[in-house]
Design a protein around this motif. Structure first.
Motif, PDB file in Angstrom:
ATOM      1  N   ASN A 266       0.867   6.611  -7.145  1.00  0.00           N
ATOM      2  CA  ASN A 266      -0.729   6.729  -7.583  1.00  0.00           C
ATOM      3  C   ASN A 266      -1.310   5.562  -8.145  1.00  0.00           C
ATOM      4  OD1 ASN A 266      -3.018   8.375  -7.297  1.00  0.00           O
ATOM      5  ND2 ASN A 266      -2.582   9.321  -9.483  1.00  0.00           N
TER       6      ASN A 266
ATOM      7  N   SER B 193       0.598   3.828  -2.882  1.00  0.00           N
ATOM      8  CA  SER B 193       0.280   5.505  -2.714  1.00  0.00           C
ATOM      9  C   SER B 193       1.347   6.583  -3.178  1.00  0.00           C
ATOM     10  CB  SER B 193       0.160   5.694  -1.253  1.00  0.00           C
ATOM     11  OG  SER B 193       1.283   5.390  -0.385  1.00  0.00           O
TER      12      SER B 193
ATOM     13  N   GLU C 223       0.789  -1.131   0.081  1.00  0.00           N
ATOM     14  CA  GLU C 223       0.022  -0.214   0.104  1.00  0.00           C
ATOM     15  C   GLU C 223       0.775   1.220  -0.083  1.00  0.00           C
ATOM     16  OE1 GLU C 223      -2.778  -0.216   3.336  1.00  0.00           O
ATOM     17  OE2 GLU C 223      -3.848  -1.675   2.119  1.00  0.00           O
ATOM     18  N   ASN C 224       1.956   1.222   0.483  1.00  0.00           N
ATOM     19  CA  ASN C 224       2.963   2.262   0.480  1.00  0.00           C
ATOM     20  C   ASN C 224       3.351   2.584  -0.662  1.00  0.00           C
ATOM     21  OD1 ASN C 224       5.885   3.331   0.828  1.00  0.00           O
ATOM     22  ND2 ASN C 224       5.033   3.958   2.896  1.00  0.00           N
TER      23      ASN C 224
END
Length: 191
Positions: free
Chosen positions: A57, A54, A50-51
């Motif tokens: 994008n 993010s 998830e890091n």
């Protein structure tokens, strides 16, 4: 050393290697907008993916998240995923006995270890790692390991850690429209 769940960028970390790879993919294929991971129960793994997402994008997809592991393992076997153990690191798994065996062969052992010690049936706690040699997505061929050796990382008396080091392999071509378990064709029949 205790590992934190929250991830901050650390040069040389495998997460940064994955970030570089996905940045390259996103540049080469601009329509890519998501990443799918196989995280089942590991917040450590999921949060790192998830890091990365993010920062690039991208959407993080974790379709297997919190699926019951017994059901998931059974489903992998029933759909014809032929994956073998290539690393073991848990009480009850012996590198010289279990490396190179398929998840189908070891399913009863994995359930037994879960009942006796609380091990994760799908290896989510690092109990084992696998290599997929064949599955329905492999349309052109399957990987065949011709030979390998067991490399011991830790010869601990309680939970030895070892991995399988392939020394020779080849890809065996699949026939077109070959039967895959779960595709509705009878065993041995061509679709």
């Amino acid at each position: 050393a205790k590992q934190e769940l929250a991830y901050s960028a650390t040069e040389g970390d495998e997460v940064e290697d994955l970030l570089a790879l996905l940045a390259y993919v996103k540049e080469a294929v601009p329509t890519v907008n998501a990443v799918c991971s196989g995280a089942i129960a590991s917040d450590y793994q999921r949060l790192r993916v998830e890091n990365i997402c993010s920062r690039l994008n991208l959407v993080s997809l974790a379709y297997l998240w919190h699926m019951p592991q017994r059901q998931l393992l059974r489903g992998m076997i029933e759909t014809g995923i032929h994956a073998i153990l290539v690393k073991v690191a848990a009480l009850g798994l012996d590198p010289h006995k279990h490396l190179g065996k398929s998840i189908a062969q070891l399913e009863p052992v994995l359930h037994s270890l879960n009942e006796m010690y609380g091990s994760n049936v799908c290896g989510e706690g690092g109990e084992y790692e696998t290599l997929t040699l064949d599955c329905a997505l492999f349309t052109r061929g399957r990987i065949v390991l011709d030979s390998w050796e067991v490399v011991m990382h830790s010869d601990d008396a309680v939970a030895p850690v070892g991995y399988l080091h392939p020394t020779a392999f080849h890809v065996e071509k699949k026939e077109q429209h070959q039967h895959q378990p779960g595709d509705g064709a009878e065993a041995g029949a061509k679709a």
